[in-house]
Design a protein around this motif. Structure first.
Motif, PDB file in Angstrom:
ATOM      1  N   TYR A  22      -7.908   9.401  -1.745  1.00 26.46           N
ATOM      2  CA  TYR A  22      -8.212   7.699  -2.842  1.00 26.46           C
ATOM      3  C   TYR A  22      -8.859   7.395  -3.283  1.00 26.46           C
ATOM      4  O   TYR A  22      -9.236   5.909  -3.788  1.00 26.46           O
ATOM      5  N   CYS A  55       0.231  -0.393   0.104  1.00 22.59           N
ATOM      6  CA  CYS A  55      -0.188   0.666  -0.050  1.00 22.59           C
ATOM      7  C   CYS A  55      -1.239   1.232   1.324  1.00 22.59           C
ATOM      8  O   CYS A  55      -0.843   1.945   1.532  1.00 22.59           O
ATOM      9  N   SER A 108       0.482   4.234   2.666  1.00 25.96           N
ATOM     10  CA  SER A 108      -0.596   5.790   2.772  1.00 25.96           C
ATOM     11  C   SER A 108      -0.915   6.450   4.234  1.00 25.96           C
ATOM     12  O   SER A 108      -0.842   7.158   4.305  1.00 25.96           O
ATOM     13  N   HIS A 167       0.231   9.871  -4.129  1.00 23.72           N
ATOM     14  CA  HIS A 167       0.267   8.125  -5.085  1.00 23.72           C
ATOM     15  C   HIS A 167       1.140   7.674  -5.627  1.00 23.72           C
ATOM     16  O   HIS A 167       1.135   6.355  -5.780  1.00 23.72           O
ATOM     17  N   VAL A 183       3.845   5.947  -3.568  1.00 22.42           N
ATOM     18  CA  VAL A 183       2.980   4.793  -2.937  1.00 22.42           C
ATOM     19  C   VAL A 183       3.557   3.677  -3.594  1.00 22.42           C
ATOM     20  O   VAL A 183       3.319   2.763  -3.029  1.00 22.42           O
TER      21      VAL A 183
END
Length: 206
Positions: A71, A121, A125, A132, A135
Protein backbone atom coordinates in the motif's frame (compact mmCIF):
# COMPACT_ATOMS: atom_id res chain seq x y z
CA UNK A 1 -16.37 -12.27 39.80
CA UNK A 2 -16.15 -8.47 39.71
CA UNK A 3 -12.36 -8.70 40.07
CA UNK A 4 -12.20 -10.82 36.91
CA UNK A 5 -14.35 -8.30 35.07
CA UNK A 6 -12.13 -5.42 36.19
CA UNK A 7 -9.02 -7.34 35.15
CA UNK A 8 -10.54 -8.12 31.75
CA UNK A 9 -11.50 -4.46 31.29
CA UNK A 10 -7.99 -3.30 32.19
CA UNK A 11 -6.44 -5.82 29.79
CA UNK A 12 -8.72 -4.63 27.00
CA UNK A 13 -7.91 -0.99 27.76
CA UNK A 14 -4.21 -1.81 27.76
CA UNK A 15 -4.49 -3.61 24.41
CA UNK A 16 -6.12 -0.57 22.81
CA UNK A 17 -3.40 1.69 24.26
CA UNK A 18 -0.57 -0.51 22.95
CA UNK A 19 -2.16 -0.75 19.52
CA UNK A 20 -2.73 3.01 19.42
CA UNK A 21 0.87 3.79 20.40
CA UNK A 22 2.23 1.42 17.75
CA UNK A 23 0.01 3.05 15.15
CA UNK A 24 1.15 6.56 16.16
CA UNK A 25 4.82 5.56 16.06
CA UNK A 26 4.52 4.03 12.61
CA UNK A 27 2.66 7.11 11.35
CA UNK A 28 5.49 9.47 12.34
CA UNK A 29 7.38 9.31 9.01
CA UNK A 30 4.13 10.61 7.39
CA UNK A 31 4.59 8.57 4.20
CA UNK A 32 3.80 5.48 6.29
CA UNK A 33 0.42 6.75 7.53
CA UNK A 34 -1.61 4.77 4.99
CA UNK A 35 0.05 1.33 5.48
CA UNK A 36 0.14 1.90 9.26
CA UNK A 37 -3.60 2.63 9.29
CA UNK A 38 -4.33 -0.37 7.07
CA UNK A 39 -2.46 -2.45 9.67
CA UNK A 40 -4.48 -0.85 12.46
CA UNK A 41 -7.76 -1.72 10.72
CA UNK A 42 -6.57 -5.23 9.97
CA UNK A 43 -5.87 -5.89 13.64
CA UNK A 44 -9.17 -4.46 14.93
CA UNK A 45 -10.98 -6.49 12.26
CA UNK A 46 -9.48 -9.61 13.85
CA UNK A 47 -10.48 -8.38 17.28
CA UNK A 48 -14.07 -7.79 16.20
CA UNK A 49 -14.28 -11.36 14.83
CA UNK A 50 -12.24 -13.46 17.25
CA UNK A 51 -11.58 -11.30 20.31
CA UNK A 52 -8.39 -9.53 21.31
CA UNK A 53 -5.07 -11.17 20.51
CA UNK A 54 -2.54 -9.87 23.01
CA UNK A 55 0.47 -10.59 20.75
CA UNK A 56 -0.07 -7.05 19.50
CA UNK A 57 3.48 -5.86 18.79
CA UNK A 58 4.48 -9.01 16.92
CA UNK A 59 1.29 -8.96 14.85
CA UNK A 60 1.58 -5.25 14.07
CA UNK A 61 5.20 -5.54 12.89
CA UNK A 62 4.42 -8.56 10.74
CA UNK A 63 1.35 -7.05 9.08
CA UNK A 64 2.93 -3.62 8.62
CA UNK A 65 5.78 -5.20 6.67
CA UNK A 66 3.30 -6.72 4.24
CA UNK A 67 1.12 -3.60 4.05
CA UNK A 68 4.12 -1.35 3.48
CA UNK A 69 4.94 -3.28 0.31
CA UNK A 70 1.37 -3.43 -0.90
CA UNK A 71 0.00 0.00 0.00
CA UNK A 72 2.97 2.40 -0.10
CA UNK A 73 2.15 3.92 -3.50
CA UNK A 74 -1.56 3.96 -2.80
CA UNK A 75 -0.73 5.82 0.40
CA UNK A 76 1.34 8.42 -1.47
CA UNK A 77 -1.59 9.00 -3.84
CA UNK A 78 -3.89 9.41 -0.83
CA UNK A 79 -1.49 11.92 0.79
CA UNK A 80 -1.15 13.86 -2.48
CA UNK A 81 -4.95 14.04 -2.79
CA UNK A 82 -5.19 15.34 0.77
CA UNK A 83 -2.54 17.98 0.03
CA UNK A 84 -4.42 19.14 -3.09
CA UNK A 85 -7.60 19.39 -1.02
CA UNK A 86 -5.73 21.44 1.60
CA UNK A 87 -4.43 23.84 -1.07
CA UNK A 88 -7.97 24.12 -2.42
CA UNK A 89 -9.14 25.03 1.09
CA UNK A 90 -6.51 27.75 1.33
CA UNK A 91 -7.37 29.42 -1.97
CA UNK A 92 -11.15 29.16 -1.63
CA UNK A 93 -11.27 30.49 1.94
CA UNK A 94 -8.57 33.16 1.64
CA UNK A 95 -9.30 34.68 -1.75
CA UNK A 96 -12.17 36.92 -2.75
CA UNK A 97 -13.43 35.43 -5.99
CA UNK A 98 -16.73 35.62 -7.89
CA UNK A 99 -19.11 32.78 -7.11
CA UNK A 100 -17.23 31.91 -3.94
CA UNK A 101 -20.26 30.15 -2.45
CA UNK A 102 -20.22 27.64 -5.34
CA UNK A 103 -16.56 26.84 -4.68
CA UNK A 104 -17.27 26.46 -0.96
CA UNK A 105 -20.05 24.01 -1.81
CA UNK A 106 -17.68 22.01 -4.01
CA UNK A 107 -15.15 22.12 -1.20
CA UNK A 108 -17.66 20.64 1.23
CA UNK A 109 -18.59 17.86 -1.19
CA UNK A 110 -14.92 17.10 -1.94
CA UNK A 111 -14.08 16.93 1.77
CA UNK A 112 -17.03 14.65 2.48
CA UNK A 113 -16.02 12.31 -0.34
CA UNK A 114 -12.36 12.31 0.68
CA UNK A 115 -13.13 11.38 4.29
CA UNK A 116 -15.86 8.90 3.32
CA UNK A 117 -13.71 7.18 0.70
CA UNK A 118 -10.79 7.03 3.13
CA UNK A 119 -12.95 5.31 5.74
CA UNK A 120 -14.24 2.77 3.21
CA UNK A 121 -10.79 2.21 1.66
CA UNK A 122 -9.37 1.04 4.97
CA UNK A 123 -12.33 -1.20 5.78
CA UNK A 124 -12.55 -2.70 2.28
CA UNK A 125 -8.81 -3.31 2.03
CA UNK A 126 -8.63 -5.41 5.20
CA UNK A 127 -11.79 -7.43 4.53
CA UNK A 128 -11.61 -8.21 0.80
CA UNK A 129 -8.88 -9.31 -1.60
CA UNK A 130 -9.29 -6.54 -4.16
CA UNK A 131 -7.04 -4.55 -6.47
CA UNK A 132 -6.30 -0.95 -5.47
CA UNK A 133 -8.42 0.39 -8.32
CA UNK A 134 -11.38 -1.77 -7.30
CA UNK A 135 -11.02 -0.63 -3.69
CA UNK A 136 -11.05 3.04 -4.73
CA UNK A 137 -13.98 2.54 -7.12
CA UNK A 138 -16.08 0.78 -4.51
CA UNK A 139 -15.08 3.22 -1.77
CA UNK A 140 -16.45 6.01 -3.97
CA UNK A 141 -19.75 4.28 -4.70
CA UNK A 142 -20.26 3.06 -1.14
CA UNK A 143 -19.50 6.45 0.42
CA UNK A 144 -22.36 7.87 -1.66
CA UNK A 145 -24.70 4.88 -1.94
CA UNK A 146 -24.40 4.01 1.76
CA UNK A 147 -24.44 7.61 2.89
CA UNK A 148 -25.98 6.74 6.27
CA UNK A 149 -22.97 4.60 7.16
CA UNK A 150 -20.64 7.30 5.83
CA UNK A 151 -22.21 10.07 7.91
CA UNK A 152 -22.33 7.87 11.01
CA UNK A 153 -18.63 6.96 10.62
CA UNK A 154 -17.60 10.58 10.08
CA UNK A 155 -19.59 11.54 13.18
CA UNK A 156 -17.67 8.91 15.18
CA UNK A 157 -14.36 10.33 13.92
CA UNK A 158 -15.36 13.89 14.86
CA UNK A 159 -16.61 12.75 18.27
CA UNK A 160 -13.34 10.96 19.02
CA UNK A 161 -11.33 14.01 17.90
CA UNK A 162 -13.35 16.19 20.27
CA UNK A 163 -12.96 13.72 23.14
CA UNK A 164 -9.20 13.62 22.55
CA UNK A 165 -9.08 17.42 22.57
CA UNK A 166 -11.00 17.85 25.81
CA UNK A 167 -9.75 14.72 27.60
CA UNK A 168 -6.04 14.23 26.91
CA UNK A 169 -6.05 10.67 28.30
CA UNK A 170 -8.46 9.62 25.56
CA UNK A 171 -5.84 10.56 22.95
CA UNK A 172 -3.89 7.41 23.82
CA UNK A 173 -6.70 5.13 22.64
CA UNK A 174 -8.30 7.44 20.07
CA UNK A 175 -6.95 5.82 16.89
CA UNK A 176 -7.53 2.21 17.89
CA UNK A 177 -11.01 2.95 19.26
CA UNK A 178 -11.92 4.93 16.13
CA UNK A 179 -10.76 2.11 13.84
CA UNK A 180 -12.64 -0.52 15.87
CA UNK A 181 -15.84 1.57 15.91
CA UNK A 182 -15.68 2.44 12.21
CA UNK A 183 -14.98 -1.10 11.06
CA UNK A 184 -17.80 -2.43 13.27
CA UNK A 185 -20.25 0.17 11.95
CA UNK A 186 -19.41 -0.41 8.29
CA UNK A 187 -19.38 -4.20 8.49
CA UNK A 188 -22.69 -4.38 10.37
CA UNK A 189 -24.54 -1.70 8.39
CA UNK A 190 -23.39 -3.28 5.12
CA UNK A 191 -23.72 -6.90 6.21
CA UNK A 192 -25.42 -8.05 3.00
CA UNK A 193 -22.27 -7.04 1.12
CA UNK A 194 -19.72 -7.75 3.81
CA UNK A 195 -20.42 -11.43 4.21
CA UNK A 196 -20.98 -12.45 0.59
CA UNK A 197 -17.45 -11.95 -0.72
CA UNK A 198 -15.67 -10.00 -3.43
CA UNK A 199 -18.29 -10.72 -6.09
CA UNK A 200 -20.65 -8.27 -4.41
CA UNK A 201 -18.16 -5.46 -4.97
CA UNK A 202 -17.12 -5.91 -8.57
CA UNK A 203 -20.16 -3.94 -9.77
CA UNK A 204 -21.32 -1.85 -6.79
CA UNK A 205 -24.98 -1.02 -6.43
CA UNK A 206 -25.90 2.56 -5.65
Amino acid sequence: MWQNKIQSLLETFGAFIILNILWLLFCLPVVTIFPATITLFSIVRGWSKDGIDYQITKQFLSEFKENWKRYFWMGLTWLASGFILFVYYYFVLSLQIPGKSVFIGLLFISTFLYIGMTIYCFSLSVHFELSHLTVIKNAFFLSIGRIGSTIFSIFIVLLIVLLSYFFSLFFWISGSVAAYAIYSIISKRNAEIWFKGESELTEPNG
